[in-house]
Design an enzyme around this catalytic site. Structure first.
Site, PDB file in Angstrom:
ATOM      1  N   CYS A 216       0.820  -1.211   0.000  1.00  0.00           N
ATOM      2  CA  CYS A 216       0.000   0.000   0.000  1.00  0.00           C
ATOM      3  C   CYS A 216       0.856   1.264   0.000  1.00  0.00           C
ATOM      4  O   CYS A 216       1.694   1.446   0.882  1.00  0.00           O
ATOM      5  CB  CYS A 216      -0.897  -0.014   1.230  1.00  0.00           C
TER       6      CYS A 216
ATOM      7  N   TYR B 234      -5.492   6.199  -9.045  1.00  0.00           N
ATOM      8  CA  TYR B 234      -6.689   5.440  -8.680  1.00  0.00           C
ATOM      9  C   TYR B 234      -7.916   5.933  -9.436  1.00  0.00           C
ATOM     10  O   TYR B 234      -8.779   5.138  -9.834  1.00  0.00           O
ATOM     11  CB  TYR B 234      -6.925   5.518  -7.173  1.00  0.00           C
TER      12      TYR B 234
END
Length: 342
Positions: free
Chosen positions: A52, A183
């Site tokens: 992440c 994203y």
């Protein structure tokens, strides 16, 4: 990884499609304990996924500041199941300190029936087993400014007071168009939304490339919070964002300035030694089944280029300012060989 379900977007179409949740638990751990959580060596556990980018910020900051013993870390499996982040990398599938199988158990200990997503980074209070904070923006700032009594000797100032306004301004653009922009492109459900995110991403990367063409770091002549926030997206760019998220105008390795900049940071102690390309690739390609339904993980790209000369030292700058480089990663925290650039 931060769940995608609340807004910080700027356009109506994006507001319809892509939402990243704001941290629900935004308590702070401070030197004076004013939020009820005082800085205290060994009291808290930092839970991260090496996959992440948001959690990786905390890993880099912690290493640079020498907080490994003061703030021990728990590494989750890069592959989530229906209960999200899990401790299947540990013997018996339990975190050895918290004694839990899923990070969600710490969320439940803090707020029963919490309806939101389970995200990393997360700081857990070891005595109670309850989550303290999942505020990915604030965690690293507080590590730099509130945990100073526990910093290693020679720790750099990652958020110098005289540069904070500029750091915040640069970091906000990086967050909106780069950190979050990949994203927005990757999870777009309509062509127009994707194209808008794509254009803003590369416009910002072009602007950053121009900025970094004459200076070694984003703000001032040393590494700051702004560099950490940009690094964790750039280091994933060719491995996942270029193909998986369709951010494919060009690879990062085809941009002379940004490729040199990110390699400079990667080769700086505290940055590349926290990066696990195996975790990164397996997470993105195996968890995002709506994008990659067959869960096939690509073999590339070739990682050997990360260790090639970058020549960025010719621009001057002092990576750690008046401080020094951190030492080697502590026992048990080194990235496994299959995840390293060799």
């Amino acid at each position: 990884m931060v769940p995608l379900n609340t807004a910080d977007q700027e356009t109506p179409r994006e507001r319809e499609e892509f939402r990243r949740s704001a941290p629900h638990f935004a308590d702070r751990i401070t030197a004076d304990g004013r939020d009820g959580w005082p800085v205290e060596a060994g009291r808290y556990r930092l839970v991260v996924s090496r996959a992440c980018p948001w959690a990786s910020r905390a890993l880099v900051s912690r290493r640079l500041l020498g907080l490994e013993s003061a703030l021990p870390v728990a590494i989750t499996d890069p592959i989530q199941d229906e209960r999200s982040w899990r401790f299947t990398l540990d013997p018996g599938g339990l975190d050895p300190v918290l004694g839990i199988a899923f990070l969600s158990e710490a969320y439940d200990a803090r707020e029963t029936g919490y309806p939101g997503g389970v995200s990393v980074p997360a700081v857990v209070d070891v005595p109670s087993g309850a989550l303290v904070t999942n505020d990915y923006h604030r965690i690293t700032l507080d590590l730099a400014t509130e945990w100073t009594a526990l910093h290693r000797e020679g720790a750099p100032d990652l958020y110098p007071e005289e540069l904070r306004d500029e750091i915040d301004e640069v970091a906000e653009g990086v967050y909106r168009d780069v950190n979050n922009g990949v994203y927005r492109a990757g999870f777009a459900e309509h062509q127009g939304t994707y194209e808008e995110a794509y254009r803003r991403l590369f416009a910002r990367l072009d602007e950053l490339s121009e900025r970094l063409s004459t200076r070694r770091y984003l703000v001032g002549d040393t590494i700051t919070e702004a560099d950490i926030r940009l690094f964790t997206t750039l280091v994933r760019f060719d491995a996942v964002y270029h193909g998986h998220f369709k951010c494919n105008r060009n690879k990062l390795s085809e941009n002379r300035v940004l490729w040199g900049y990110v390699r400079d940071l990667f080769q700086t102690p505290g940055f590349g030694d926290t990066v696990d390309f195996d975790h990164i690739k397996r997470h993105y390609y195996q968890v995002h089944t709506n994008i990659n339904p067959r869960r096939i993980v690509p073999l590339g790209p070739d990682l050997s280029g990360w260790l090639t000369p970058h020549h960025r030292e010719e621009l001057g700058g002092r990576p750690f300012g008046d401080g020094t480089a951190p030492g080697p990663a502590p026992d048990g925290e080194a990235v496994p060989e299959q995840g390293r650039a060799l």
